[in-house]
Design a protein around this motif. Structure first.
Motif, PDB file in Angstrom:
ATOM      1  N   MET A 416       0.858  -1.178   0.000  1.00 29.31           N
ATOM      2  CA  MET A 416       0.000   0.000   0.000  1.00 29.31           C
ATOM      3  C   MET A 416       0.898   1.233   0.000  1.00 29.31           C
ATOM      4  O   MET A 416       1.871   1.308   0.750  1.00 29.31           O
ATOM      5  CB  MET A 416      -0.888  -0.003   1.258  1.00 29.31           C
ATOM      6  CG  MET A 416      -1.703   1.262   1.464  1.00 29.31           C
ATOM      7  SD  MET A 416      -2.605   1.214   3.039  1.00 29.31           S
ATOM      8  CE  MET A 416      -1.216   1.295   4.195  1.00 29.31           C
ATOM      9  N   LYS A 417       0.548   2.215  -0.845  1.00 31.99           N
ATOM     10  CA  LYS A 417       1.348   3.438  -0.919  1.00 31.99           C
ATOM     11  C   LYS A 417       1.198   4.239   0.367  1.00 31.99           C
ATOM     12  O   LYS A 417       0.109   4.348   0.930  1.00 31.99           O
ATOM     13  CB  LYS A 417       0.919   4.281  -2.119  1.00 31.99           C
ATOM     14  CG  LYS A 417       1.842   5.476  -2.380  1.00 31.99           C
ATOM     15  CD  LYS A 417       1.539   6.132  -3.709  1.00 31.99           C
ATOM     16  CE  LYS A 417       2.432   7.344  -3.938  1.00 31.99           C
ATOM     17  NZ  LYS A 417       3.856   7.018  -3.930  1.00 31.99           N
ATOM     18  N   VAL A 418       2.307   4.823   0.826  1.00 28.87           N
ATOM     19  CA  VAL A 418       2.325   5.615   2.045  1.00 28.87           C
ATOM     20  C   VAL A 418       2.360   7.093   1.674  1.00 28.87           C
ATOM     21  O   VAL A 418       3.387   7.599   1.201  1.00 28.87           O
ATOM     22  CB  VAL A 418       3.546   5.267   2.918  1.00 28.87           C
ATOM     23  CG1 VAL A 418       3.561   6.120   4.181  1.00 28.87           C
ATOM     24  CG2 VAL A 418       3.559   3.788   3.258  1.00 28.87           C
ATOM     25  N   GLY A 419       1.232   7.797   1.851  1.00 33.54           N
ATOM     26  CA  GLY A 419       1.171   9.215   1.510  1.00 33.54           C
ATOM     27  C   GLY A 419       1.266   9.439   0.009  1.00 33.54           C
ATOM     28  O   GLY A 419       1.368   8.508  -0.787  1.00 33.54           O
ATOM     29  N   SER A 420       1.270  10.702  -0.393  1.00 26.86           N
ATOM     30  CA  SER A 420       1.291  11.025  -1.817  1.00 26.86           C
ATOM     31  C   SER A 420       2.682  10.931  -2.420  1.00 26.86           C
ATOM     32  O   SER A 420       2.834  10.660  -3.613  1.00 26.86           O
ATOM     33  CB  SER A 420       0.733  12.438  -2.035  1.00 26.86           C
ATOM     34  OG  SER A 420       1.479  13.394  -1.285  1.00 26.86           O
ATOM     35  N   ASN A 421       3.723  11.135  -1.611  1.00 28.65           N
ATOM     36  CA  ASN A 421       5.093  11.121  -2.115  1.00 28.65           C
ATOM     37  C   ASN A 421       5.939  10.002  -1.512  1.00 28.65           C
ATOM     38  O   ASN A 421       7.156   9.985  -1.683  1.00 28.65           O
ATOM     39  CB  ASN A 421       5.772  12.461  -1.831  1.00 28.65           C
ATOM     40  CG  ASN A 421       5.097  13.614  -2.536  1.00 28.65           C
ATOM     41  OD1 ASN A 421       4.814  13.526  -3.716  1.00 28.65           O
ATOM     42  ND2 ASN A 421       4.818  14.683  -1.805  1.00 28.65           N
ATOM     43  N   GLY A 422       5.300   9.103  -0.786  1.00 24.56           N
ATOM     44  CA  GLY A 422       6.040   8.071  -0.093  1.00 24.56           C
ATOM     45  C   GLY A 422       6.188   6.782  -0.874  1.00 24.56           C
ATOM     46  O   GLY A 422       5.746   6.658  -2.022  1.00 24.56           O
ATOM     47  N   GLY A 423       6.826   5.822  -0.211  1.00 25.51           N
ATOM     48  CA  GLY A 423       7.026   4.516  -0.799  1.00 25.51           C
ATOM     49  C   GLY A 423       5.873   3.587  -0.525  1.00 25.51           C
ATOM     50  O   GLY A 423       4.713   4.018  -0.410  1.00 25.51           O
ATOM     51  N   TYR A 424       6.179   2.305  -0.344  1.00 23.32           N
ATOM     52  CA  TYR A 424       5.137   1.287  -0.251  1.00 23.32           C
ATOM     53  C   TYR A 424       5.375   0.387   0.957  1.00 23.32           C
ATOM     54  O   TYR A 424       6.477  -0.102   1.179  1.00 23.32           O
ATOM     55  CB  TYR A 424       5.100   0.455  -1.541  1.00 23.32           C
ATOM     56  CG  TYR A 424       4.771   1.306  -2.750  1.00 23.32           C
ATOM     57  CD1 TYR A 424       3.461   1.457  -3.177  1.00 23.32           C
ATOM     58  CD2 TYR A 424       5.780   1.985  -3.429  1.00 23.32           C
ATOM     59  CE1 TYR A 424       3.161   2.257  -4.275  1.00 23.32           C
ATOM     60  CE2 TYR A 424       5.493   2.794  -4.524  1.00 23.32           C
ATOM     61  CZ  TYR A 424       4.176   2.923  -4.942  1.00 23.32           C
ATOM     62  OH  TYR A 424       3.881   3.734  -6.014  1.00 23.32           O
ATOM     63  N   GLN A 425       4.308   0.198   1.741  1.00 28.23           N
ATOM     64  CA  GLN A 425       4.352  -0.600   2.957  1.00 28.23           C
ATOM     65  C   GLN A 425       3.608  -1.906   2.743  1.00 28.23           C
ATOM     66  O   GLN A 425       2.482  -1.921   2.244  1.00 28.23           O
ATOM     67  CB  GLN A 425       3.719   0.166   4.115  1.00 28.23           C
ATOM     68  CG  GLN A 425       3.522  -0.631   5.392  1.00 28.23           C
ATOM     69  CD  GLN A 425       4.827  -1.018   6.037  1.00 28.23           C
ATOM     70  OE1 GLN A 425       5.635  -0.163   6.385  1.00 28.23           O
ATOM     71  NE2 GLN A 425       5.059  -2.319   6.204  1.00 28.23           N
ATOM     72  N   ASN A 426       4.215  -2.998   3.142  1.00 27.97           N
ATOM     73  CA  ASN A 426       3.556  -4.298   3.046  1.00 27.97           C
ATOM     74  C   ASN A 426       2.425  -4.398   4.063  1.00 27.97           C
ATOM     75  O   ASN A 426       2.619  -4.160   5.252  1.00 27.97           O
ATOM     76  CB  ASN A 426       4.572  -5.412   3.307  1.00 27.97           C
ATOM     77  CG  ASN A 426       3.956  -6.797   3.228  1.00 27.97           C
ATOM     78  OD1 ASN A 426       2.986  -7.018   2.512  1.00 27.97           O
ATOM     79  ND2 ASN A 426       4.531  -7.738   3.950  1.00 27.97           N
ATOM     80  N   ILE A 427       1.234  -4.725   3.595  1.00 31.96           N
ATOM     81  CA  ILE A 427       0.094  -4.956   4.484  1.00 31.96           C
ATOM     82  C   ILE A 427      -0.394  -6.400   4.365  1.00 31.96           C
ATOM     83  O   ILE A 427      -1.436  -6.762   4.902  1.00 31.96           O
ATOM     84  CB  ILE A 427      -1.071  -3.987   4.186  1.00 31.96           C
ATOM     85  CG1 ILE A 427      -1.548  -4.132   2.728  1.00 31.96           C
ATOM     86  CG2 ILE A 427      -0.658  -2.551   4.476  1.00 31.96           C
ATOM     87  CD1 ILE A 427      -2.824  -3.358   2.415  1.00 31.96           C
TER      88      ILE A 427
END
Length: 445
Positions: A416-427
């Motif tokens: 899942m993308k983290v914020g508009s400018n962030g990377g990606y977190q495994n959920i």
């Protein structure tokens, strides 16, 4: 260190005999020393100089070094021979691109971190080998980065910025240098394990596989509410003052209330009559404890046994915690009896046919069994390699990991993308379901 995958598989098979990785060299093979052989004789046999042989095996320069029968030593390519440089698998006839992969992890035999990461790396290499069979050509560049290494020196001598993906680092202290080094590249940084810091909030190329407890529990609660909305939910207060699961049960009850789903609370110390009032004789009951400890679980199961003996038609299921997987040896039959669901980010299933095949392949390649850790680090490395490298080959720079991994043997991934400018977190996570018929189901999300 830069190695051809074909040769690195051989090198790692004898890793623990050699004790340490070879530094900055291209290796043509491993030579086992026979009785009476000398450094001079071996160098002449392979058409290399003594200096070349010693550069490939720096321990030979140590005072008092003696070549012994049975020693395994590295044989480098002769000077000027570039046939072994940097290729990991030949260019596939079916592909137009070779994936370039970097590994920045402690790869050594000096401590637990190193040994675990070697096993993780071995799993990653086995994934590369299987992906080659799919026509995916992969070049691997591996760098031994223990906790006390000056990573800036390694980065200065590397070509990691040209990689499509880098796996690592293991240590938070190495993140600043690595992210700064990759600032202007499109390299995907895949962080397999726990890292502190907020780099993921501002770097769109970071993929954080490890989940912090709050992220994990938020996802678990969301799927719990969806899956068990027709159950009578019973939360049992186990009077465990040391428990850290109160936050989970509090947030679960809050979410159930928002959805108008019935939830009752009882106490482990209540009388049989009061305890039984929390349960429904009509709807199936889902029991949740506010502790993950084994002693309290044992007491709850005893209370449930008494309740079922008095009310044979009552339907009861248990919802547990990841820690319960450690109790499986003693409580497995009870888990089956109470239709138990256990949420976890990874699950080692020794009876899985796919797992057995990979374990056999690992044993064949590396002449040893996987270490007895939960999860198995080699299987984790294999899962990560198959998911990320296959997807990167397919999607290139557009890869986001938004499609859940349904093929993982041990560690499912769904980003899942983290914020508009962030990377990606495994959920991604799974429910391990112990069915009443004594079968096991894995429900991945």
């Amino acid at each position: 260190m830069r190695h051809d995958l074909r040769y690195f598989l051989i090198i790692l098979a004898t890793f623990f005999c050699l004790g340490a990785m070879a530094q900055d060299k291209n290796v043509i093979e491993i030579h086992t020393v026979a009785a009476g052989e000398t450094i001079y004789g071996i160098s002449r046999t392979y058409g290399i100089t003594i200096d070349e042989l010693m550069n490939a095996n720096p321990e030979m320069r140590a005072p008092g070094y003696e070549l012994k029968k049975g020693d395994n030593i590295y044989i480098p390519y002769p000077s000027g021979n570039t046939t072994g440089n940097s290729s990991v698998g030949q260019q596939s006839a079916y592909s137009a691109k070779t994936l370039k992969v970097g590994v920045v992890l402690p790869l050594h035999n000096n401590d637990g971190d190193g040994r675990r990461m070697v096993e993780y790396y071995r799993g990653l290499l086995l994934a590369c080998e299987d992906l080659k069979k799919e026509g995916i050509s992969i070049e691997v560049n591996a760098y031994n980065t223990p906790i006390d290494v000056n990573i800036d020196n390694i980065l200065a001598q590397s070509n990691l910025s040209s990689c499509d993906a880098i796996f690592g680092p293991l240590y938070t202290k190495q993140m600043k240098s690595l992210t700064s080094y990759l600032k202007n590249s499109d390299t995907k940084l895949i962080i397999p394990f726990s890292i502190n810091g907020n780099d993921i909030l501002s770097n769109q190329n970071i993929f954080q596989v490890y989940q912090k407890p709050d992220i994990f529990f938020d996802e678990v609660i969301s799927h719990f509410v969806y899956r068990f909305s027709d159950y009578n939910i019973v939360v049992i207060d186990c009077n465990d003052k040391t428990s850290d699961k109160g936050v989970f049960t509090f947030n679960l009850r809050k979410k159930l209330e928002e959805r108008n789903i019935m939830c009752k609370v009882t106490n482990l110390g209540s009388s049989p009559e009061v305890f039984a009032r929390a349960f429904s004789a009509i709807k199936p009951n889902m029991v949740v404890l506010n502790t993950g400890r084994s002693p309290e679980l044992t007491k709850v199961i005893a209370r449930l046994d008494g309740l079922v003996d008095a009310n044979p038609s009552i339907s009861i299921s248990l919802f547990g915690y990841t820690e319960w997987l450690m109790y499986e040896k003693d409580d497995k039959d009870k888990f089956f009896k109470y239709d138990t669901y256990i949420p976890t980010g990874s699950y080692y299933n020794p009876v899985s046919g796919k797992v057995k095949i990979l374990e056999d392949k690992y044993r064949k390649w590396f002449k040893s069994d996987m270490m007895n850790y939960l999860p198995r680090f080699a299987i984790t490395g294999y899962d990560h390699g198959m998911f990320f490298l296959r997807s990167l080959y397919k999607d290139g720079k557009n890869f986001t990991g938004k499609e859940a991994d349904k093929n993982a043997m041990q560690s499912p991934m769904h980003f899942m993308k983290v914020g508009s400018n962030g990377g990606y977190q495994n959920i991604g996570f799974m429910f391990v379901h112990y069915n009443k018929d004594s079968s096991l189901s894995i429900i991945s999300y």
